[in-house]
Design an enzyme around this catalytic site. Structure first.
Site, PDB file in Angstrom:
ATOM      1  N   PRO A 237     -76.632  -5.627  87.256  1.00  0.00           N
ATOM      2  CA  PRO A 237     -77.705  -4.871  86.595  1.00  0.00           C
ATOM      3  C   PRO A 237     -77.490  -4.950  85.080  1.00  0.00           C
ATOM      4  CG  PRO A 237     -76.208  -3.403  87.772  1.00  0.00           C
ATOM      5  CD  PRO A 237     -75.713  -4.770  88.019  1.00  0.00           C
ATOM      6  N   ASP A 420     -72.949  -5.688  82.087  1.00  0.00           N
ATOM      7  CA  ASP A 420     -73.118  -5.357  83.498  1.00  0.00           C
ATOM      8  C   ASP A 420     -72.936  -3.844  83.624  1.00  0.00           C
ATOM      9  OD1 ASP A 420     -72.744  -4.879  86.206  1.00  0.00           O
ATOM     10  OD2 ASP A 420     -71.574  -6.705  86.547  1.00  0.00           O
ATOM     11  N   HIS A 421     -74.019  -3.169  83.938  1.00  0.00           N
ATOM     12  CA  HIS A 421     -73.982  -1.703  83.912  1.00  0.00           C
ATOM     13  C   HIS A 421     -73.131  -1.119  85.040  1.00  0.00           C
ATOM     14  CE1 HIS A 421     -75.000   2.081  82.390  1.00  0.00           C
ATOM     15  NE2 HIS A 421     -76.318   1.995  82.315  1.00  0.00           N
ATOM     16  N   ARG A 422     -72.743  -1.958  86.002  1.00  0.00           N
ATOM     17  CA  ARG A 422     -71.834  -1.448  87.041  1.00  0.00           C
ATOM     18  C   ARG A 422     -70.459  -1.153  86.434  1.00  0.00           C
ATOM     19  NH1 ARG A 422     -71.953  -6.273  91.169  1.00  0.00           N
ATOM     20  NH2 ARG A 422     -71.642  -7.301  89.171  1.00  0.00           N
TER      21      ARG A 422
END
Ligand code: CAO
Length: 448
Positions: A237, A420-422
């Site tokens: 994401p 990467d928003h994770r």
């Protein structure tokens, strides 16, 4: 001599306005009698329209999602089997939504394979669902021309499986339901689960219907990077943090190094200083040089500072890696990047040259633009984009020396950090670019 044959939707009983859900052939494909051409679907059933003649597909007259009824024009074929035009005298029904020119011989298949919606029946073992035996060689092309019963096609569509990617263990290479199930199991257990699942495919469009077209093969690099970029985009994401760095002092310094650089046969660009600054900031922000463990439950933090740099070549984008950026001088980095970029453009990079980065930089600064959203080179978790620096007015605010606040002309470098928003939160990303901006604004930090 081959004559043109227009194939229309045959009598499909009470069904009106059914949707085209699959086009199994494309212009240029050779088909045999009874090879499936188009699949249409009503609320209750999927119907495969077979070819009543053997020949070559010239034109597809429908597109995916289009509604058709009995008599709608589907496909124009070049066929030697003029005799088949027993239906050639047939006029399209008055209700035909797609009147055609009179020249091609018009054919409606006598009968079609109508299968009830598999969702509404108790699914039998796959082998019993394979329907009529396949006739003639399949036409292999990315899911088109694959032999499978309407029930199996429908089942594959429901699961988001492309039939051309499954095995085909049925008679004469027909895809069975068990092939679809096996494909799903394999994908789920291969670690690639998630990639492409649920992503609706882009329907093929016959652009030649709108004007002249030509098809050009993609360079291998472009095909490989397309796959990698899609994989990154679908797995991570993405969020992009935009910021800017005041590099006025750095630019003065860079200009002052010009002679020394040219004595060494080098050209210094802002990118070489950014590489150095990024390595320093990465030392303070370990998460940005990490990868998510395959379990998704821990981070693998890399204590090395190898940086990928995107290089634009005429065959596509490649990302060679400069190793141990933290231990190299700006001149070393300029020399190494120039050498890697030259080898990339001469297609002389080896796989080892493109492995091992913990973070990447993509610079469009030599070309233009004010900001962009680079795609993270997964399994890395962040990538920094650089756009073209501009001289812009910036408010000085209060100064330590007590000088009056004013607008000043500053060299401003746009930064676009995708992450990467994770793994990385927005606050961390903003801290990262702020810190990078401060280091670049006061290049003396690079000495510390
Ligand atoms: N702002 C203004 N000028 C810049 C600049 C910036 N941010 N970055 C570089 N420049 C200048 C350079 O100083 C150089 O100027 P001179 O010709 O006066 O010396 C000129 O622009 C050309 O630089 P360059 O791009 O050739 O060199 P570089 O070291 O900065 O970059 C490389 C090398 C290999 C990264 C670059 O050539 C390249 O291929 N960039 C494209 C990468 C790409 O396509 N990314 C998109 C991927 S999508 O995510």
């Amino acid at each position: 001599m081959a004559s043109e044959t227009l194939i229309r939707v045959p009598d499909i009983g009470d069904f009106e306005s059914v949707e085209v859900v699959e086009i199994m052939v494309g212009p240029g494909d050779e088909v045999e009698v009874e090879d499936p051409l188009i699949s249409i679907e009503s609320d209750k059933a999927t119907m495969e329209i077979p070819s009543p003649v053997a020949g070559r597909v010239l034109e597809i007259r429908v597109s995916l999602g289009e509604s058709v009824s009995e008599g709608s024009a589907l496909v124009v074929m070049a066929s030697d089997e003029v005799e088949i035009s027993k239906a050639g005298d047939e006029e399209p029904p008055a209700s035909s939504p797609d009147p055609v020119e009179p020249d091609p011989t018009e054919v409606k298949p006598d009968s079609i394979d109508v299968k009830p919606d598999p969702a509404e029946v108790n699914r039998e073992p796959a082998a019993t669902e394979s329907g009529a035996p396949s006739q003639g060689a399949p036409v292999p092309a990315a899911g088109q021309g694959v032999h499978a019963s309407p029930g199996v096609r429908r089942y594959a569509r429901q699961l988001g499986v492309t039939l051309g990617e499954t095995g085909a263990s049925g008679l004469l290479g027909r895809v069975l339901e068990s092939d679809v199930v096996e494909h799903v199991h394999r994908t789920m257990s291969s670690g690639e689960a998630g990639v492409g699942r649920g992503v609706p495919p882009v329907p093929p469009v016959d652009f030649s219907r709108f004007g002249p077209v030509r098809e050009e093969p993609l360079a291998k690099i472009r095909r490989v990077s397309a796959r990698n970029l899609s994989r990154s985009w679908l797995n991570a994401p993405h969020v992009t943090q935009h910021d800017e760095a005041d590099i006025t002092t750095l630019e003065d310094f860079r200009r002052s190094c010009k002679e020394e650089a040219s004595r060494r046969g080098l050209k210094l660009s802002p990118l070489h200083f950014v590489l150095k600054a990024v390595a320093q900031v990465l030392a303070e922000f370990p998460d940005f040089r990490s990868s998510l463990a395959p379990s998704g439950e821990s981070l693998i933090v890399k204590d090395y500072f190898h940086l990928g740099v995107a290089v634009d070549t005429e065959n596509g984008l490649v990302v060679p890696v400069i190793r141990d950026v933290d231990r190299k001088s700006v001149f070393d980095l300029a020399g190494e990047l120039a050498e890697l970029a030259e080898r990339a453009r001469a297609r002389r990079l080896g796989p080892g040259d493109m492995q091992g980065a913990c973070f990447s930089i993509s610079s469009l600064g030599g070309i233009g633009g004010t900001a962009f959203t680079p795609i993270v080179n997964v399994p890395e978790v962040a990538i920094l984009g650089l756009s073209k620096l501009q001289v812009l007015p910036r408010w000085s605010g209060g100064t330590d020396s007590g000088a009056e606040a004013e607008f000043r002309a500053r060299a401003v470098l746009p930064l676009s950090l995708s992450y990467d928003h994770r793994v990385i939160d927005g606050a961390a990303a903003a801290r990262f670019t702020s810190r990078l901006g401060r280091v670049l604004a006061r290049p003396g930090y690079l000495l510390l």
